[in-house]
Scaffold this motif. Structure first.
Motif, PDB file in Angstrom:
ATOM      1  N   ARG A   1      93.198  -1.236  28.700  1.00 22.39           N
ATOM      2  CA  ARG A   1      92.565  -2.137  29.680  1.00 22.39           C
ATOM      3  C   ARG A   1      92.867  -3.591  29.333  1.00 22.39           C
ATOM      4  O   ARG A   1      93.245  -4.389  30.197  1.00 22.39           O
ATOM      5  N   THR A   2      92.699  -3.948  28.075  1.00 20.10           N
ATOM      6  CA  THR A   2      92.952  -5.328  27.659  1.00 20.10           C
ATOM      7  C   THR A   2      94.428  -5.678  27.775  1.00 20.10           C
ATOM      8  O   THR A   2      94.792  -6.770  28.244  1.00 20.10           O
ATOM      9  N   TYR A   3      95.295  -4.783  27.369  1.00 21.48           N
ATOM     10  CA  TYR A   3      96.740  -5.018  27.398  1.00 21.48           C
ATOM     11  C   TYR A   3      97.219  -5.303  28.819  1.00 21.48           C
ATOM     12  O   TYR A   3      97.996  -6.239  29.062  1.00 21.48           O
ATOM     13  N   LEU A   4      96.769  -4.506  29.777  1.00 23.57           N
ATOM     14  CA  LEU A   4      97.191  -4.704  31.166  1.00 23.57           C
ATOM     15  C   LEU A   4      96.520  -5.925  31.787  1.00 23.57           C
ATOM     16  O   LEU A   4      97.143  -6.646  32.569  1.00 23.57           O
ATOM     17  N   ALA A   5      95.258  -6.178  31.449  1.00 22.28           N
ATOM     18  CA  ALA A   5      94.549  -7.323  32.020  1.00 22.28           C
ATOM     19  C   ALA A   5      95.130  -8.648  31.546  1.00 22.28           C
ATOM     20  O   ALA A   5      95.073  -9.658  32.258  1.00 22.28           O
ATOM     21  N   THR A   6      95.705  -8.669  30.342  1.00 20.65           N
ATOM     22  CA  THR A   6      96.315  -9.896  29.812  1.00 20.65           C
ATOM     23  C   THR A   6      97.788 -10.016  30.180  1.00 20.65           C
ATOM     24  O   THR A   6      98.492 -10.877  29.641  1.00 20.65           O
ATOM     25  N   GLY A   7      98.246  -9.180  31.101  1.00 19.58           N
ATOM     26  CA  GLY A   7      99.651  -9.242  31.521  1.00 19.58           C
ATOM     27  C   GLY A   7     100.591  -8.699  30.471  1.00 19.58           C
ATOM     28  O   GLY A   7     101.704  -9.230  30.295  1.00 19.58           O
ATOM     29  N   ARG A   8     100.129  -7.677  29.741  1.00 18.89           N
ATOM     30  CA  ARG A   8     100.901  -7.023  28.670  1.00 18.89           C
ATOM     31  C   ARG A   8     101.264  -8.009  27.553  1.00 18.89           C
ATOM     32  O   ARG A   8     102.357  -7.995  27.003  1.00 18.89           O
TER      33      ARG A   8
ATOM     34  N   ALA B   1     100.668   5.525  21.009  1.00 23.63           N
ATOM     35  CA  ALA B   1      99.805   6.686  21.241  1.00 23.63           C
ATOM     36  C   ALA B   1      99.392   6.766  22.723  1.00 23.63           C
ATOM     37  O   ALA B   1      99.354   7.854  23.310  1.00 23.63           O
ATOM     38  N   ILE B   2      99.123   5.625  23.312  1.00 28.66           N
ATOM     39  CA  ILE B   2      98.741   5.597  24.729  1.00 28.66           C
ATOM     40  C   ILE B   2      99.887   6.085  25.596  1.00 28.66           C
ATOM     41  O   ILE B   2      99.700   6.930  26.499  1.00 28.66           O
ATOM     42  N   GLN B   3     101.112   5.588  25.335  1.00 31.73           N
ATOM     43  CA  GLN B   3     102.256   5.985  26.145  1.00 31.73           C
ATOM     44  C   GLN B   3     102.550   7.474  25.985  1.00 31.73           C
ATOM     45  O   GLN B   3     102.878   8.157  26.965  1.00 31.73           O
ATOM     46  N   ALA B   4     102.347   7.982  24.776  1.00 34.69           N
ATOM     47  CA  ALA B   4     102.603   9.398  24.544  1.00 34.69           C
ATOM     48  C   ALA B   4     101.602  10.261  25.313  1.00 34.69           C
ATOM     49  O   ALA B   4     101.963  11.280  25.920  1.00 34.69           O
TER      50      ALA B   4
ATOM     51  N   ASP C   1     106.125   4.767  30.226  1.00 32.44           N
ATOM     52  CA  ASP C   1     106.733   3.677  29.464  1.00 32.44           C
ATOM     53  C   ASP C   1     106.109   2.393  29.983  1.00 32.44           C
ATOM     54  O   ASP C   1     106.397   1.947  31.100  1.00 32.44           O
ATOM     55  N   LEU C   2     105.236   1.779  29.197  1.00 30.30           N
ATOM     56  CA  LEU C   2     104.532   0.586  29.655  1.00 30.30           C
ATOM     57  C   LEU C   2     105.433  -0.634  29.735  1.00 30.30           C
ATOM     58  O   LEU C   2     105.026  -1.671  30.277  1.00 30.30           O
ATOM     59  N   ASP C   3     106.647  -0.547  29.205  1.00 33.17           N
ATOM     60  CA  ASP C   3     107.593  -1.648  29.383  1.00 33.17           C
ATOM     61  C   ASP C   3     108.252  -1.587  30.762  1.00 33.17           C
ATOM     62  O   ASP C   3     108.856  -2.582  31.196  1.00 33.17           O
ATOM     63  N   ASP C   4     108.126  -0.445  31.415  1.00 35.51           N
ATOM     64  CA  ASP C   4     108.648  -0.302  32.778  1.00 35.51           C
ATOM     65  C   ASP C   4     107.593  -0.866  33.750  1.00 35.51           C
ATOM     66  O   ASP C   4     106.446  -0.408  33.779  1.00 35.51           O
ATOM     67  N   PHE C   5     108.034  -1.861  34.534  1.00 37.67           N
ATOM     68  CA  PHE C   5     107.069  -2.565  35.378  1.00 37.67           C
ATOM     69  C   PHE C   5     106.374  -1.626  36.353  1.00 37.67           C
ATOM     70  O   PHE C   5     105.148  -1.671  36.516  1.00 37.67           O
ATOM     71  N   GLU C   6     107.111  -0.753  37.020  1.00 41.52           N
ATOM     72  CA  GLU C   6     106.513   0.112  38.034  1.00 41.52           C
ATOM     73  C   GLU C   6     105.518   1.089  37.403  1.00 41.52           C
ATOM     74  O   GLU C   6     104.426   1.312  37.939  1.00 41.52           O
TER      75      GLU C   6
ATOM     76  N   SER D   1     101.490   1.195  38.007  1.00 44.71           N
ATOM     77  CA  SER D   1     100.796   2.400  38.463  1.00 44.71           C
ATOM     78  C   SER D   1      99.583   2.689  37.576  1.00 44.71           C
ATOM     79  O   SER D   1      98.490   2.998  38.062  1.00 44.71           O
ATOM     80  N   VAL D   2      99.794   2.580  36.249  1.00 38.28           N
ATOM     81  CA  VAL D   2      98.690   2.824  35.319  1.00 38.28           C
ATOM     82  C   VAL D   2      97.602   1.758  35.492  1.00 38.28           C
ATOM     83  O   VAL D   2      96.403   2.057  35.451  1.00 38.28           O
ATOM     84  N   HIS D   3      98.028   0.523  35.711  1.00 37.94           N
ATOM     85  CA  HIS D   3      97.060  -0.567  35.894  1.00 37.94           C
ATOM     86  C   HIS D   3      96.188  -0.327  37.129  1.00 37.94           C
ATOM     87  O   HIS D   3      94.966  -0.488  37.092  1.00 37.94           O
TER      88      HIS D   3
END
Length: 525
Positions: A466-473, A495-498, A503-508, A512-514
């Protein structure tokens, strides 16, 4: 304790007036004739007194109907004039003279004296036993006094029961309105309306003309407008008013006094809800505005009577998440900004500012929000604002818009540096998701996207995401907010990506997760 229904209560008989006494069947048998003071026949009769003494005035206390044959006055015009003057000074209701051996016709001296001082003088043309009149009137007066005591106890018992049960102010006023059959208004010393009760159309009629009524209802009971002061320990702090009471004035005063006693006790005991009457008044009005159950135009008289300026104004609807109404009210007073403040749903506080149209609404809103942060010592306090409205009927939609903005920023305020004032244009995607949070397809999407974390027994990974996405990664900012080193954060992100299979480095994929996380938080909220 359940309040006593008005079905068990019978209204008092009207107070007997001189006119009504003269219409009694027993009195009519004596062929009464009013020979003086015909304009004062509506005086109330407190008692009936048979007296032949020339100095009877010294034995009276006011309101008596004096019955006499005038046997000690015959042949002495000076005594006759003084007799009438003494009754006038004693504030007698009327004098009834039985014609006969003393006075075969109405005495002119007494008639002129009575006319001058406005004392009703009635003569009886046929012999009449005064005992029958006194018996009839005294019985009626005693019955009425007994009914007054019964009414007083009925009302006191009902209101005391409500207070004991912790009923709010409105419930007490509803009970008073049922007994009185007219609108009931409670004001502060500035004549601002704090609460009302009664049939809604009748109450609205009163509030529409409230400025005139507030000016004219300051005296005693007149034309059914019956006030009762509210206060205690030598201090007045308000007034209760029966508006247009149709019954006997004495009964109305009794009802108003019993109601005032109950309201003073209610306030001393804390008021049942923990809020001041001013706060309850504002809360009721703003709740009705937000709900839309009552059209805004019908609420305009209530707002005006509550002291909110409404003519040629700009209205600014605001909602402050997690705020208490008291400090907001203090800040408004410090800044001299007219407005209503009340607790709203979901732990928020709603505010409606009323500003002159020549003032800059957005600048004043920003000033209010900045001062609020300073006064409360909470630099993260956010004021959700709707666009200013110049039409009162647009205020409900503005309040709903401000509440929507407040909902949208509620979850992000802890991780984002939000401005003091946030508007609809500032909430972007988060605001849209809030609107769609109850859609089953959106709920299914959120569960599907976050399934790998929602079933996890550790909520920490979800919080990091939540924090990672809210701060714009922003990895540095996320590590700082969670008080971990960057290597430790990297391990958690892996661990989250697994678990999510993304892949959270992929914008799309990150987007979607955000979106799914925003939907999940909106549903939980």
């Amino acid at each position: 304790m359940t309040a006593i229904s008005t079905a068990t209560w019978q209204p008092l008989e009207p107070a007997l007036s001189v006119r009504q006494v003269l219409t009694l069947e027993r009195v009519l048998a004596g062929e009464p004739e009013v020979v003086a003071g015909a304009g004062q026949l509506d005086r109330p009769v407190r008692w009936v007194h048979v007296a032949e003494a020339a100095d009877v005035g010294v034995m009276l206390s006011g309101g008596e109907m004096v019955l006499t044959t005038g046997v000690l006055l015959a042949g002495d015009e000076a005594k006759q004039a003084e007799y009438i003057q003494s009754l006038h000074r004693a504030e007698a209701a009327a004098v009834v003279l039985g014609l006969g051996r003393a006075f075969p016709a109405p005495p002119e001296v007494m008639r002129r004296a009575a006319e001058r001082c406005g004392l009703p003088l009635v003569v009886l043309h046929r012999p009449f036993p005064f005992a029958e009149l006194t018996e009839e009137v005294q019985c009626r007066l005693v019955r009425r006094k007994f009914a007054a005591v019964s009414l007083s106890e009925t009302v006191r018992t009902a209101l005391t029961g409500l207070i004991t049960a912790g009923a709010p102010l409105q419930r007490l006023l509803d009970e008073v309105a049922q007994h009185s059959g007219c609108p009931v208004v409670v004001t502060n010393l500035a004549h601002r309306v704090l609460a009302t009760a009664g049939e809604r159309p009748a109450v609205d009629d009163v509030l529409r003309d409230w400025e005139r009524i507030a000016r004219q209802a300051g005296g005693g009971a007149a034309d059914g407008w019956i006030p009762a002061e509210l206060g205690g320990r030598g201090e007045r702090w308000g007034r209760l008013l029966l508006c247009g009471y149709r019954g006997d004035a004495a009964t109305g005063r009794l009802l108003a006094d019993r109601a005032a006693e109950a309201l003073v006790l209610h306030r001393m005991l804390g008021g049942g809800s923990g809020h001041t009457w001013e706060e309850q008044s504002a809360q009721s009005l703003l709740t009705d505005l937000i709900s839309g159950v009552v059209p805004a135009r019908q609420l305009l008289p209530r707002a005006r009577a509550a002291g909110l300026p409404v003519n040629r104004r700009t209205f600014v609807p605001l909602v402050v998440p997690g705020a208490d109404p008291a400090p907001l009210g203090r800040v408004l007073r410090m800044l001299g900004l007219p407005g209503l403040v009340a607790q709203s749903a979901g732990g928020t506080t709603a505010v409606v500012l009323s500003l002159p149209r020549d003032q800059h609404a957005e600048a004043l809103t920003a000033h209010f929000a900045a001062r609020l942060r300073t006064e409360t010592g909470a630099p993260a306090t956010v004021v959700a604002a709707a666009d200013p409205r110049t039409d009162w009927e647009d205020v409900p939609a503005g309040l709903r818009e401000a509440r929507h903005v407040a909902d949208a920023v509620a979850d992000s305020s802890a991780v984002l540096d939000l401005p003091a004032v946030v508007r609809l244009k500032d909430v972007h995607l988060r605001g849209l998701i809030r609107l769609l949070r109850d859609d089953p397809q959106v709920q299914s999407f959120a569960e599907r996207e976050l399934d790998g974390l929602l079933c996890d027994a550790e909520p920490e990974l979800l919080n990091v995401l939540r924090t990672y996405l809210a701060t714009g990664r922003n990895k540095s900012r996320t590590a700082q907010l969670h008080h971990v080193s960057r290597p430790a954060l990297y391990r958690r992100l892996e661990a989250i990506q697994a678990r999510l299979g993304v892949d959270l480095d992929d914008f799309e994929q990150a987007a979607s997760v955000h979106i799914a996380l925003l939907a999940h938080d909106a549903q939980q909220g």
